[in-house]
Design a protein around this motif. Sequence first.
Motif, PDB file in Angstrom:
ATOM      1  N   ASP A 274      22.904  51.110  87.533  1.00  0.00           N
ATOM      2  CA  ASP A 274      23.696  52.136  88.218  1.00  0.00           C
ATOM      3  C   ASP A 274      24.298  53.131  87.232  1.00  0.00           C
ATOM      4  N   LYS A 275      24.784  52.642  86.098  1.00  0.00           N
ATOM      5  CA  LYS A 275      25.348  53.543  85.083  1.00  0.00           C
ATOM      6  C   LYS A 275      24.277  54.473  84.524  1.00  0.00           C
ATOM      7  N   ALA A 276      23.074  53.948  84.313  1.00  0.00           N
ATOM      8  CA  ALA A 276      21.991  54.786  83.804  1.00  0.00           C
ATOM      9  C   ALA A 276      21.591  55.841  84.833  1.00  0.00           C
ATOM     10  N   ALA A 277      21.547  55.457  86.102  1.00  0.00           N
ATOM     11  CA  ALA A 277      21.209  56.424  87.152  1.00  0.00           C
ATOM     12  C   ALA A 277      22.261  57.522  87.241  1.00  0.00           C
ATOM     13  N   ASP A 278      23.527  57.135  87.157  1.00  0.00           N
ATOM     14  CA  ASP A 278      24.620  58.107  87.182  1.00  0.00           C
ATOM     15  C   ASP A 278      24.549  59.031  85.961  1.00  0.00           C
ATOM     16  N   ALA A 279      24.294  58.464  84.788  1.00  0.00           N
ATOM     17  CA  ALA A 279      24.198  59.265  83.563  1.00  0.00           C
ATOM     18  C   ALA A 279      23.026  60.233  83.639  1.00  0.00           C
ATOM     19  N   LEU A 280      21.933  59.807  84.245  1.00  0.00           N
ATOM     20  CA  LEU A 280      20.772  60.688  84.394  1.00  0.00           C
ATOM     21  C   LEU A 280      21.107  61.889  85.262  1.00  0.00           C
ATOM     22  N   GLU A 281      21.804  61.651  86.360  1.00  0.00           N
ATOM     23  CA  GLU A 281      22.213  62.764  87.231  1.00  0.00           C
ATOM     24  C   GLU A 281      23.156  63.714  86.497  1.00  0.00           C
ATOM     25  N   ARG A 282      24.114  63.160  85.782  1.00  0.00           N
ATOM     26  CA  ARG A 282      25.098  63.989  85.064  1.00  0.00           C
ATOM     27  C   ARG A 282      24.479  64.766  83.908  1.00  0.00           C
ATOM     28  N   ALA A 283      23.384  64.251  83.353  1.00  0.00           N
ATOM     29  CA  ALA A 283      22.746  64.909  82.213  1.00  0.00           C
ATOM     30  C   ALA A 283      22.003  66.177  82.624  1.00  0.00           C
TER      31      ALA A 283
ATOM     32  N   GLY B 141      19.006  66.919  83.394  1.00  0.00           N
ATOM     33  CA  GLY B 141      17.742  67.180  82.719  1.00  0.00           C
ATOM     34  C   GLY B 141      17.791  67.147  81.215  1.00  0.00           C
ATOM     35  N   ASN B 142      18.975  67.027  80.639  1.00  0.00           N
ATOM     36  CA  ASN B 142      19.114  66.979  79.182  1.00  0.00           C
ATOM     37  C   ASN B 142      18.878  65.542  78.703  1.00  0.00           C
ATOM     38  N   LEU B 143      17.666  65.278  78.262  1.00  0.00           N
ATOM     39  CA  LEU B 143      17.315  63.930  77.833  1.00  0.00           C
ATOM     40  C   LEU B 143      17.955  63.543  76.506  1.00  0.00           C
ATOM     41  N   GLN B 144      18.591  64.491  75.845  1.00  0.00           N
ATOM     42  CA  GLN B 144      19.284  64.216  74.581  1.00  0.00           C
ATOM     43  C   GLN B 144      20.770  63.917  74.807  1.00  0.00           C
ATOM     44  N   ASP B 145      21.223  63.958  76.050  1.00  0.00           N
ATOM     45  CA  ASP B 145      22.626  63.696  76.375  1.00  0.00           C
ATOM     46  C   ASP B 145      23.045  62.322  75.844  1.00  0.00           C
ATOM     47  N   ALA B 146      24.143  62.291  75.094  1.00  0.00           N
ATOM     48  CA  ALA B 146      24.595  61.058  74.440  1.00  0.00           C
ATOM     49  C   ALA B 146      24.932  59.961  75.450  1.00  0.00           C
ATOM     50  N   ARG B 147      25.565  60.335  76.560  1.00  0.00           N
ATOM     51  CA  ARG B 147      25.905  59.328  77.572  1.00  0.00           C
ATOM     52  C   ARG B 147      24.651  58.742  78.212  1.00  0.00           C
ATOM     53  N   LEU B 148      23.668  59.606  78.414  1.00  0.00           N
ATOM     54  CA  LEU B 148      22.414  59.140  79.001  1.00  0.00           C
ATOM     55  C   LEU B 148      21.702  58.172  78.053  1.00  0.00           C
ATOM     56  N   THR B 149      21.564  58.545  76.796  1.00  0.00           N
ATOM     57  CA  THR B 149      20.862  57.666  75.863  1.00  0.00           C
ATOM     58  C   THR B 149      21.600  56.337  75.681  1.00  0.00           C
ATOM     59  N   SER B 150      22.919  56.381  75.692  1.00  0.00           N
ATOM     60  CA  SER B 150      23.704  55.151  75.585  1.00  0.00           C
ATOM     61  C   SER B 150      23.495  54.265  76.817  1.00  0.00           C
TER      62      SER B 150
END
Length: 95
Positions: free
Chosen positions: A35-44, A46-55
């Motif tokens: 769920d956290k990864a899905a939320d981070a993906l939405e918040r990013a 499209g920015n696949l380099q987003d630090a929260r997303l990669t974490s």
Amino acid sequence: MKAWYPECGEPFELENACVAGLLAEVDKRCIGSLDKAADALERASGNLQDARLTSALESMGQCVAKVAAARGVNPKYDAEAARQRFSMSKNLLAR
């Protein structure tokens, strides 16, 4: 499909049922990180380099790796239903 299913269809159906059971087990054990990864993906956005997303993706991967390494993972699936799917599909292909 007509060429291979009569010979390999039953193991194919059983394997797919088992995989669905494994995915359900991963979902159950890793729901928080998924769920956290899905939320981070939405918040990013499209920015696949987003630090929260990669974490979040790293945490999700660690959870899935723990499930893969865990002893006693016993996916629940209906083998008889898989065999019935095979039988019905084989009969349809024979027509």
